[in-house]
Scaffold this motif. Structure first.
Motif, PDB file in Angstrom:
ATOM      1  N   GLU A  69      21.824  38.798  33.896  1.00  9.99           N
ATOM      2  CA  GLU A  69      21.983  37.860  33.593  1.00  9.99           C
ATOM      3  C   GLU A  69      21.777  38.396  31.558  1.00  9.99           C
ATOM      4  O   GLU A  69      22.282  38.206  31.185  1.00  9.99           O
ATOM      5  CB  GLU A  69      20.151  37.893  33.540  1.00  9.99           C
ATOM      6  N   HIS A  70      21.071  40.114  31.732  1.00  9.73           N
ATOM      7  CA  HIS A  70      21.744  41.201  30.704  1.00  9.73           C
ATOM      8  C   HIS A  70      22.781  41.859  30.382  1.00  9.73           C
ATOM      9  O   HIS A  70      22.943  42.992  29.939  1.00  9.73           O
ATOM     10  CB  HIS A  70      20.366  41.792  30.170  1.00  9.73           C
ATOM     11  N   SER A  71      23.531  41.368  31.402  1.00  9.94           N
ATOM     12  CA  SER A  71      25.183  42.203  31.624  1.00  9.94           C
ATOM     13  C   SER A  71      26.617  41.584  30.886  1.00  9.94           C
ATOM     14  O   SER A  71      26.273  40.188  30.630  1.00  9.94           O
ATOM     15  CB  SER A  71      25.624  42.688  33.274  1.00  9.94           C
ATOM     16  N   VAL A  72      27.181  42.303  30.607  1.00  7.27           N
ATOM     17  CA  VAL A  72      28.574  41.587  29.999  1.00  7.27           C
ATOM     18  C   VAL A  72      29.810  41.279  31.704  1.00  7.27           C
ATOM     19  O   VAL A  72      29.300  42.094  32.186  1.00  7.27           O
ATOM     20  CB  VAL A  72      29.207  41.223  28.928  1.00  7.27           C
ATOM     21  N   ARG A  73      30.441  40.379  31.473  1.00  8.25           N
ATOM     22  CA  ARG A  73      31.695  40.729  32.280  1.00  8.25           C
ATOM     23  C   ARG A  73      33.156  41.034  32.061  1.00  8.25           C
ATOM     24  O   ARG A  73      33.028  39.864  30.851  1.00  8.25           O
ATOM     25  CB  ARG A  73      30.661  40.075  33.339  1.00  8.25           C
ATOM     26  N   TRP A  74      34.073  40.729  32.601  1.00  9.46           N
ATOM     27  CA  TRP A  74      35.258  41.104  32.585  1.00  9.46           C
ATOM     28  C   TRP A  74      36.276  41.094  34.064  1.00  9.46           C
ATOM     29  O   TRP A  74      35.118  41.084  34.734  1.00  9.46           O
ATOM     30  CB  TRP A  74      36.021  42.328  31.646  1.00  9.46           C
ATOM     31  N   ASN A  75      37.285  40.591  33.987  1.00 10.20           N
ATOM     32  CA  ASN A  75      37.713  40.659  35.042  1.00 10.20           C
ATOM     33  C   ASN A  75      39.516  41.179  34.457  1.00 10.20           C
ATOM     34  O   ASN A  75      40.589  40.467  35.204  1.00 10.20           O
ATOM     35  CB  ASN A  75      37.606  38.806  35.879  1.00 10.20           C
ATOM     36  N   HIS A  76      40.209  41.669  33.122  1.00 11.94           N
ATOM     37  CA  HIS A  76      41.507  41.906  33.212  1.00 11.94           C
ATOM     38  C   HIS A  76      40.438  43.194  32.248  1.00 11.94           C
ATOM     39  O   HIS A  76      40.011  43.914  31.663  1.00 11.94           O
ATOM     40  CB  HIS A  76      42.147  41.023  32.127  1.00 11.94           C
ATOM     41  N   GLY A  77      42.492  43.653  32.838  1.00 11.44           N
ATOM     42  CA  GLY A  77      41.998  44.896  31.693  1.00 11.44           C
ATOM     43  C   GLY A  77      43.618  44.728  30.666  1.00 11.44           C
ATOM     44  O   GLY A  77      44.287  44.345  30.763  1.00 11.44           O
ATOM     45  N   VAL A  78      43.348  45.755  29.438  1.00 10.54           N
ATOM     46  CA  VAL A  78      44.091  46.418  28.776  1.00 10.54           C
ATOM     47  C   VAL A  78      44.730  46.949  28.392  1.00 10.54           C
ATOM     48  O   VAL A  78      43.721  48.413  28.449  1.00 10.54           O
ATOM     49  CB  VAL A  78      43.319  45.371  27.762  1.00 10.54           C
ATOM     50  N   ALA A  79      45.708  47.645  28.147  1.00 10.70           N
ATOM     51  CA  ALA A  79      47.207  49.412  28.092  1.00 10.70           C
ATOM     52  C   ALA A  79      46.963  49.149  26.514  1.00 10.70           C
ATOM     53  O   ALA A  79      48.444  48.568  26.895  1.00 10.70           O
ATOM     54  CB  ALA A  79      47.035  49.783  29.429  1.00 10.70           C
ATOM     55  N   HIS A  80      46.975  50.151  25.899  1.00  7.46           N
ATOM     56  CA  HIS A  80      47.595  50.517  23.936  1.00  7.46           C
ATOM     57  C   HIS A  80      48.075  51.921  24.713  1.00  7.46           C
ATOM     58  O   HIS A  80      47.660  53.040  25.018  1.00  7.46           O
ATOM     59  CB  HIS A  80      47.075  49.732  23.300  1.00  7.46           C
ATOM     60  N   VAL A  81      49.756  51.363  24.742  1.00  9.31           N
ATOM     61  CA  VAL A  81      50.710  52.856  24.753  1.00  9.31           C
ATOM     62  C   VAL A  81      51.447  52.961  23.319  1.00  9.31           C
ATOM     63  O   VAL A  81      52.641  52.371  23.064  1.00  9.31           O
ATOM     64  CB  VAL A  81      51.032  52.910  25.236  1.00  9.31           C
ATOM     65  N   ARG A  82      51.066  53.922  22.293  1.00 10.93           N
ATOM     66  CA  ARG A  82      51.591  53.244  20.695  1.00 10.93           C
ATOM     67  C   ARG A  82      51.772  52.322  20.503  1.00 10.93           C
ATOM     68  O   ARG A  82      50.785  51.797  20.193  1.00 10.93           O
ATOM     69  CB  ARG A  82      53.095  53.792  21.019  1.00 10.93           C
ATOM     70  N   ASP A  83      52.259  51.461  20.050  1.00 15.82           N
ATOM     71  CA  ASP A  83      52.325  50.320  19.688  1.00 15.82           C
ATOM     72  C   ASP A  83      52.538  49.126  20.803  1.00 15.82           C
ATOM     73  O   ASP A  83      52.499  47.458  20.516  1.00 15.82           O
ATOM     74  CB  ASP A  83      53.381  50.163  18.718  1.00 15.82           C
ATOM     75  N   LEU A  84      52.620  49.488  21.890  1.00 19.68           N
ATOM     76  CA  LEU A  84      52.489  48.391  22.891  1.00 19.68           C
ATOM     77  C   LEU A  84      51.387  47.680  24.140  1.00 19.68           C
ATOM     78  O   LEU A  84      50.958  48.997  23.667  1.00 19.68           O
ATOM     79  CB  LEU A  84      53.977  48.752  23.259  1.00 19.68           C
ATOM     80  N   ARG A  87      48.633  44.057  29.867  1.00 16.21           N
ATOM     81  CA  ARG A  87      47.807  43.339  29.748  1.00 16.21           C
ATOM     82  C   ARG A  87      47.303  42.541  31.568  1.00 16.21           C
ATOM     83  O   ARG A  87      48.527  42.382  31.810  1.00 16.21           O
ATOM     84  CB  ARG A  87      46.818  41.818  29.263  1.00 16.21           C
ATOM     85  N   GLN A  88      46.817  43.192  31.990  1.00 11.66           N
ATOM     86  CA  GLN A  88      46.629  42.958  33.874  1.00 11.66           C
ATOM     87  C   GLN A  88      45.788  42.732  33.888  1.00 11.66           C
ATOM     88  O   GLN A  88      44.398  42.834  34.111  1.00 11.66           O
ATOM     89  CB  GLN A  88      47.426  44.060  34.668  1.00 11.66           C
ATOM     90  N   ASP A  89      45.524  41.033  35.072  1.00  7.15           N
ATOM     91  CA  ASP A  89      43.971  41.170  35.736  1.00  7.15           C
ATOM     92  C   ASP A  89      43.181  42.010  36.418  1.00  7.15           C
ATOM     93  O   ASP A  89      44.409  42.771  37.143  1.00  7.15           O
ATOM     94  CB  ASP A  89      44.281  39.282  36.701  1.00  7.15           C
ATOM     95  N   GLY A  90      42.098  42.270  36.821  1.00  8.53           N
ATOM     96  CA  GLY A  90      41.500  42.584  37.954  1.00  8.53           C
ATOM     97  C   GLY A  90      40.655  42.342  38.282  1.00  8.53           C
ATOM     98  O   GLY A  90      40.191  40.378  38.216  1.00  8.53           O
ATOM     99  N   ASP A  91      39.542  43.001  39.308  1.00 10.71           N
ATOM    100  CA  ASP A  91      38.343  42.836  39.761  1.00 10.71           C
ATOM    101  C   ASP A  91      37.479  42.803  38.951  1.00 10.71           C
ATOM    102  O   ASP A  91      38.000  42.913  36.881  1.00 10.71           O
ATOM    103  CB  ASP A  91      37.939  43.970  40.355  1.00 10.71           C
ATOM    104  N   GLU A  92      36.575  41.745  39.110  1.00 15.52           N
ATOM    105  CA  GLU A  92      35.099  41.187  38.276  1.00 15.52           C
ATOM    106  C   GLU A  92      34.517  42.770  37.974  1.00 15.52           C
ATOM    107  O   GLU A  92      33.778  43.438  38.530  1.00 15.52           O
ATOM    108  CB  GLU A  92      34.597  40.266  38.356  1.00 15.52           C
ATOM    109  N   GLY A  93      34.167  43.466  36.945  1.00 17.91           N
ATOM    110  CA  GLY A  93      33.745  44.211  35.969  1.00 17.91           C
ATOM    111  C   GLY A  93      32.765  44.025  35.419  1.00 17.91           C
ATOM    112  O   GLY A  93      31.921  42.742  35.005  1.00 17.91           O
ATOM    113  N   HIS A  94      31.238  44.530  35.211  1.00 16.34           N
ATOM    114  CA  HIS A  94      30.186  44.049  34.431  1.00 16.34           C
ATOM    115  C   HIS A  94      29.475  45.219  33.443  1.00 16.34           C
ATOM    116  O   HIS A  94      29.948  47.000  34.562  1.00 16.34           O
ATOM    117  CB  HIS A  94      28.950  43.995  35.314  1.00 16.34           C
TER     118      HIS A  94
END
Length: 406
Positions: A69-84, A87-94
């Motif tokens: 209940e007190h956790s946040v979750r995400w299911n994707h990751g974002v990578a920034h390299v220089r100005d680019l 985004r990729q989908d992934g396993d559900e993280g908390h």
């Protein structure tokens, strides 16, 4: 059989072990000793994955529901390299704040009549009178250090420098950012853990650290520089540090700890006192909680303490092999970042996700990427990767052992 247990260290492992022992038998006499005041924990947020949550629900649904209940979750990751960015989908993280996690576990422990003794330090000279003493007092464990020769403790320092920071920027995905400077690359891992906070771990090679002057900067100067470097992902939000009493920044080299054995008489190691794994795989809290689960189950199934502790150690060492291998290769991936950083962002991010592979360091990155893409479609290549990876890992390990003998 009623037992008296002293858990030294009020972190997640000690608190969760006390909960499990009381659930197994309310007559157990369990005390958790923590040297710091209640609520004064260090750190920002911790991460975990769905698999851990399932294990928590199976053992104590009440505390598991509170944590979820007190956790946040995400299911994707974002990578920034220089100005680019990619985004990729992934396993559900908390993510959950370390302070909140400890608060929830402490409340649950108290409801089960566990005694919590804060501001009560335990040393090798004043061990509690108990059937079992559990050293959950972290990587710098005083109880382990007192018997370091028996435990066969070994610590290896990593090459890169890193610092744990907080930020008021709330990341909606697990975020990586790689910034090129005149002195080399510096990068961060960011993830949310609450409605108004995220963790931001920043890492760089030694030559970058000294070239940027981070080795000489106090905390305020260092934070100002880092905020400027990572302005692209912070969106004007501040970085928050945890300075020492002299105002210096808390840069560290990761210390990988292993122990030949985990018990000495009625003293047993757990969590970071027993083992550490590189933060880049986000498994530290999960492994500590899994230690607590395994120890509680071993104590339930074996009436004699030596048999219970031997079962616990065998089980956890076996389960840790693949995780420790993944952590070792993950750390090496970042230490060899120039090998991958020049790839197109999509390929670089794909190999970032493959950084645990024992095969990756020995195959040209673009070739590995093509093989991995093909392996996603062809079963024969997937089998080849699974077959070849462990063989390379074993050979590398054997060569390392031989070099030590020399």
């Amino acid at each position: 059989m009623r037992v008296k247990v002293a858990c030294v260290g009020g972190g997640p492992a000690g608190l969760y072990l006390s909960i499990l022992l009381k659930l197994q038998d309310p007559s157990h006499d369990v005390t958790v000793y923590e040297r710091n005041p209640e609520g004064s924990t260090y750190g920002w947020g911790v991460t975990y994955w769905r698999g851990l949550l399932d294990k928590l629900h199976a053992r104590d649904p009440e505390s598991a529901r509170a944590v979820e209940e007190h956790s946040v979750r995400w299911n994707h990751g974002v990578a920034h390299v220089r100005d680019l960015a990619t985004r990729q989908d992934g396993d559900e993280g908390h993510g959950i704040g370390r302070h909140r996690l400890l608060e929830l576990l402490a409340a649950r422990a108290r409801s089960l009549d566990v005694r919590l003794e804060f501001e009560h330090g335990i040393t090798p000279e004043n061990l509690p009178d108990a059937d079992l003493v559990v050293a959950g007092d972290g990587v710098h464990s005083a109880l382990r250090t007192a018997h370091a020769a028996h435990f066969g403790s070994e610590v290896r320092a990593g090459r890169n420098h890193y610092i744990w920071l907080g930020t008021t920027k709330v990341f909606d995905a697990f975020t990586f950012a790689f910034v090129e400077t005149d002195h080399g690359w510096i990068w961060c891992y960011g993830y949310g853990f609450g409605p108004d906070r995220s963790t931001c771990v920043i890492e760089c090679a030694p030559e970058t650290w000294t070239g940027l002057g981070l080795d000489r900067a106090d905390e305020g100067e260092g934070l100002a520089l880092l905020e400027k470097l990572f302005a692209g992902i912070l969106d004007g939000h501040a970085l928050i540090g945890r300075s020492s009493s002299d105002g210096s920044a808390q840069w560290l080299n990761f210390r990988t700890l292993t122990n030949r054995t985990w018990s000495h008489g009625n003293l047993v190691l757990m969590g970071d006192a027993a083992h550490t794994t590189h933060y880049s795989i986000g498994a530290g809290t999960t492994l500590a909680l899994e230690d607590a689960m395994a120890l509680a189950e071993a104590l339930r199934e074996h009436a004699e303490l030596p048999e219970a502790l031997a079962r616990y150690e065998r089980q956890r060492k076996a389960e840790l092999l693949s995780v420790q291998s993944a952590a070792r290769y993950s750390a090496q991936w970042y230490e060899n970042l120039p090998r991958y950083i020049g790839l197109p962002p999509q390929q670089m991010f794909a190999l970032l996700g493959q950084r645990h592979s024992p095969l990756l360091p020995y195959v040209p990155p673009q070739l590995y990427y093509r093989i991995d893409r093909a392996a996603g479609q062809l079963e024969v290549l997937r089998r080849f990767k699974r077959w070849l990876g462990p063989k390379i890992a074993r050979n590398v390990h054997a060569r390392a052992l031989e070099s030590r003998k020399d």
